[in-house]
Design an enzyme around this catalytic site. Sequence first.
Site, PDB file in Angstrom:
ATOM      1  N   SER A  16       0.821  -1.205   0.000  1.00 56.66           N
ATOM      2  CA  SER A  16       0.000   0.000   0.000  1.00 56.66           C
ATOM      3  C   SER A  16       0.856   1.256   0.000  1.00 56.66           C
ATOM      4  CB  SER A  16      -0.902   0.004   1.235  1.00 56.66           C
ATOM      5  OG  SER A  16      -1.548   1.255   1.383  1.00 56.66           O
ATOM      6  N   TYR A  40      -2.473   5.751  -5.092  1.00 51.30           N
ATOM      7  CA  TYR A  40      -3.539   6.743  -5.186  1.00 51.30           C
ATOM      8  C   TYR A  40      -3.069   7.860  -6.114  1.00 51.30           C
ATOM      9  CZ  TYR A  40      -5.417   4.613  -0.905  1.00 51.30           C
ATOM     10  OH  TYR A  40      -5.916   3.739   0.026  1.00 51.30           O
ATOM     11  N   THR A  66      -6.051   2.595  -7.088  1.00 55.28           N
ATOM     12  CA  THR A  66      -7.312   2.579  -6.350  1.00 55.28           C
ATOM     13  C   THR A  66      -8.182   3.736  -6.823  1.00 55.28           C
ATOM     14  OG1 THR A  66      -6.349   1.535  -4.395  1.00 55.28           O
ATOM     15  CG2 THR A  66      -8.371   2.790  -4.072  1.00 55.28           C
ATOM     16  N   LYS A 143      -8.315  -0.868  -9.256  1.00 58.53           N
ATOM     17  CA  LYS A 143      -8.923  -1.496  -8.073  1.00 58.53           C
ATOM     18  C   LYS A 143     -10.094  -0.651  -7.569  1.00 58.53           C
ATOM     19  CE  LYS A 143      -7.711  -2.881  -3.301  1.00 58.53           C
ATOM     20  NZ  LYS A 143      -8.486  -1.872  -2.542  1.00 58.53           N
ATOM     21  N   HIS A 167     -13.566  -1.928  -0.997  1.00 54.81           N
ATOM     22  CA  HIS A 167     -12.691  -1.267  -0.021  1.00 54.81           C
ATOM     23  C   HIS A 167     -12.991  -1.735   1.398  1.00 54.81           C
ATOM     24  CE1 HIS A 167      -9.782   2.205  -0.374  1.00 54.81           C
ATOM     25  NE2 HIS A 167      -9.757   1.989   0.919  1.00 54.81           N
TER      26      HIS A 167
END
Length: 277
Positions: A16, A40, A66, A143, A167
């Site tokens: 992440s 992100y 994402t 995603k 999520h």
Amino acid sequence: ASARACGSVGTLYCLSTASTTSLEEVASEARDTLRWFQLYVFADREVSRSLVQRAERNGYKALVLTVDCPKVGRRYRDERNQFWMPKRMEYANFSLSEASSAESDNRDASGLASKFARLSDSTISWSDVGWLQSITSLPVVVKGIMTAEDAHLAVQHGVAAVWVSNHGGRQLDTVPASIEALPEVVSAVAGRCEVYVDGGIRTGTDVLKALALGARAVFLGRSPVFGLACGGEAGARRVLEIVREELSLAMMLSGCSSIHEFPPNLVVHRDRFRSQL
């Protein structure tokens, strides 16, 4: 430890952006693990660009964008608990001052929402997928896809794969479970790219159901974390081994000798039986 555990059982690890361990350190400590990097699109695109370049330099093999988090959802438990990152920990892949000059110190909100409010860009759109593809040679996985319409758009924008995810149910209350959305997305994609899924995958039978419904792979989060908390790297590895053992047994008892042989009718929705009552 988590990345090494994944490598030891021959599966991939997705790191992440918000990790408390840097992507460089994970790459150094888990050289033999197939690694992807979750990304992100921040308001400051240069921060995202820098993360992409670092991921490329450190051997990550795909970028997972994402798309369901233009703003952090309302997480009431975090707010009630006034959850904030412990002072001994920090986001290791970027600094808040690097990502945004805006100030937000609302102690009535959760620490996660407060901090990410300073980073996120609520104007992101499908054009940002193209922007990301233009700055990297890595495959881009999108995603957060939950509908056929978004699946079509993802394919039209040339993504390498779509990742069905709600999520963890933490972004929007009452959103369907990922497994409920999976068949619709698989049907919409129609083999034009791979489809993955996460959310609620705890056992080997959960994996079997996802694969039978058309997923190419599943991703686990919470269960390996439980193993990690209990037994460190060895605990996380054991959880992955247990899931694999359960999958093998479930396949055997279902008459399936290969993950490529799951018949579509192997999984039946419970509403089918309710209608017969």
